[in-house]
Write an enzyme that holds these catalytic residues in place. Sequence first.
Site, PDB file in Angstrom:
ATOM      1  N   ARG A 182     -13.624  -7.988  -1.037  1.00  0.00           N
ATOM      2  CA  ARG A 182     -12.987  -7.764   0.276  1.00  0.00           C
ATOM      3  C   ARG A 182     -12.448  -6.337   0.347  1.00  0.00           C
ATOM      4  O   ARG A 182     -11.803  -5.852  -0.575  1.00  0.00           O
ATOM      5  CB  ARG A 182     -11.851  -8.765   0.467  1.00  0.00           C
ATOM      6  CG  ARG A 182     -11.036  -8.586   1.775  1.00  0.00           C
ATOM      7  CD  ARG A 182      -9.810  -7.751   1.570  1.00  0.00           C
ATOM      8  NE  ARG A 182      -8.950  -7.706   2.761  1.00  0.00           N
ATOM      9  CZ  ARG A 182      -7.906  -6.883   2.887  1.00  0.00           C
ATOM     10  NH1 ARG A 182      -7.606  -6.049   1.905  1.00  0.00           N
ATOM     11  NH2 ARG A 182      -7.164  -6.897   3.967  1.00  0.00           N
ATOM     12  N   THR A 184      -0.099   0.293   6.923  1.00  0.00           N
ATOM     13  CA  THR A 184       0.005  -0.697   5.851  1.00  0.00           C
ATOM     14  C   THR A 184       0.174  -2.059   6.517  1.00  0.00           C
ATOM     15  O   THR A 184       0.525  -2.150   7.687  1.00  0.00           O
ATOM     16  CB  THR A 184       1.199  -0.429   4.908  1.00  0.00           C
ATOM     17  OG1 THR A 184       2.415  -0.507   5.669  1.00  0.00           O
ATOM     18  CG2 THR A 184       1.123   0.927   4.235  1.00  0.00           C
ATOM     19  N   THR A 188       0.870  -1.171   0.000  1.00  0.00           N
ATOM     20  CA  THR A 188       0.000   0.000   0.000  1.00  0.00           C
ATOM     21  C   THR A 188       0.898   1.208   0.000  1.00  0.00           C
ATOM     22  O   THR A 188       2.063   1.110   0.344  1.00  0.00           O
ATOM     23  CB  THR A 188      -0.812   0.002   1.316  1.00  0.00           C
ATOM     24  OG1 THR A 188      -1.673  -1.119   1.328  1.00  0.00           O
ATOM     25  CG2 THR A 188      -1.626   1.246   1.530  1.00  0.00           C
TER      26      THR A 188
HETATM   27  N1  ASP Z   1      -3.559  -2.751   4.473  1.00  0.00           N
HETATM   28  C1  ASP Z   1      -3.875  -3.177   3.137  1.00  0.00           C
HETATM   29  C2  ASP Z   1      -5.085  -4.051   3.173  1.00  0.00           C
HETATM   30  O1  ASP Z   1      -5.241  -4.807   4.093  1.00  0.00           O
HETATM   31  C3  ASP Z   1      -2.798  -3.918   2.477  1.00  0.00           C
HETATM   32  C4  ASP Z   1      -1.421  -3.480   2.792  1.00  0.00           C
HETATM   33  O2  ASP Z   1      -1.188  -2.426   3.306  1.00  0.00           O
HETATM   34  O3  ASP Z   1      -0.476  -4.186   2.531  1.00  0.00           O
HETATM   35  O4  ASP Z   1      -5.821  -4.019   2.204  1.00  0.00           O
END
Ligand code: ASP
Length: 369
Positions: free
Chosen positions: A250, A273, A222
């Site tokens: 989702r 993230t 992210t």
């Molecule tokens: N936090 C994000 C999610 O769960 C993914 C990520 O940050 O890696 O969609």
Amino acid sequence: MNKKAPTGLPRRSFLGISAATVAGTALGASAKPIGLSSSQPAAIASGNGLAAVERAFELMSGGTDPLIAAVRGVEINENDPDDMTVGYGGLPNEDGVVQLDASVMHGPTHKAGAVASIEGIKNPAAVALEVMRRTDHCLIVGEGAKRFALDLGFEEENLLTGKARRAWLRWRDNLNPRDDRLDKDQLVIPVSDDDGQPIGALDQSPGFHVDWIEGVPHTTGTIHCGAVNSDGDVGACTTTSGLSYKIPGRVGDSPIIGAGMYCDNEVGSAGATGRGEAVIQSCGSFLAVRKMEEGMTPEEACLFVLRHIAARTKRRDLLNGRGEPNFNVTMYALRKDGMVGSACMRPGGSFAHATPEGSGVDKSTPVFS
Ligand code: ASP
């Protein structure tokens, strides 16, 4: 590595060798005493966001609103096919469809906007900005979000690059060892090696975290960016393609105001993230901002949130042999006076920062080793 940044900002550090580290402080890039009355502009992002913070900082120097500066910053990653964690080139859901999530929040007006599960639009943070600007809503999802964007002139594009599609095919073909799809070494006539990148190599890509769930890699990644200008006005955004190979529809923490991103003009901003479900269940970014309001530094606030998440992780498959979370979450926080900090659940997190002293990337402070 005092390389000169393309924007003209001197790069103070790259992965852990910042001036702050050399001086022996754990406070991150622009550590200053609490209670400092004057503000300095600053931007913080996840470790894949060095170019983003540099752009955001430069735009703010020219008078651009901090939220708009942050959104323009993360567009660099959204448009980059090699950043497989956001926007164009992001990893798809289990059906092979790229679905994106993003949120924004503007300190001076305390307004927020977000989109979730949007398909075919590579800059969801800019769409979230328009939700905030043009509607009375905070979150628009799916087909409605796409129609909202198309009506405003955003272009529809195929966001699935060949590289992301090949990664998805490899994931799908390795789901069940007893299915009828032959593994590469079983093929009767060998095929060429795609782009030669084994699944494990994704581990090394900037911005990625790989959680191995029953032998199957689930990749998250992210970009979050928070920014404050010299008037102390704050803006923040988070944008992502979410958990790779997710169940269609989702939604992670990134578009949830208070989870993957939050800002309060009286205090500062925060973002997250990593494993979004954990961040949602602890309102991670909201909690970090409240802790800064109570007097914690940005790094302390991030550590507080991660310990809070760890103490509330009960599912055995999410814990290692020592009872610690086996997944990663990285928190990023920025205080209204320009101090920034970051922490991660497990080693591996990093954050990018830009201040008047320069820009760089540093390691986030881990809760567990
Ligand atoms: N936090 C994000 C999610 O769960 C993914 C990520 O940050 O890696 O969609």
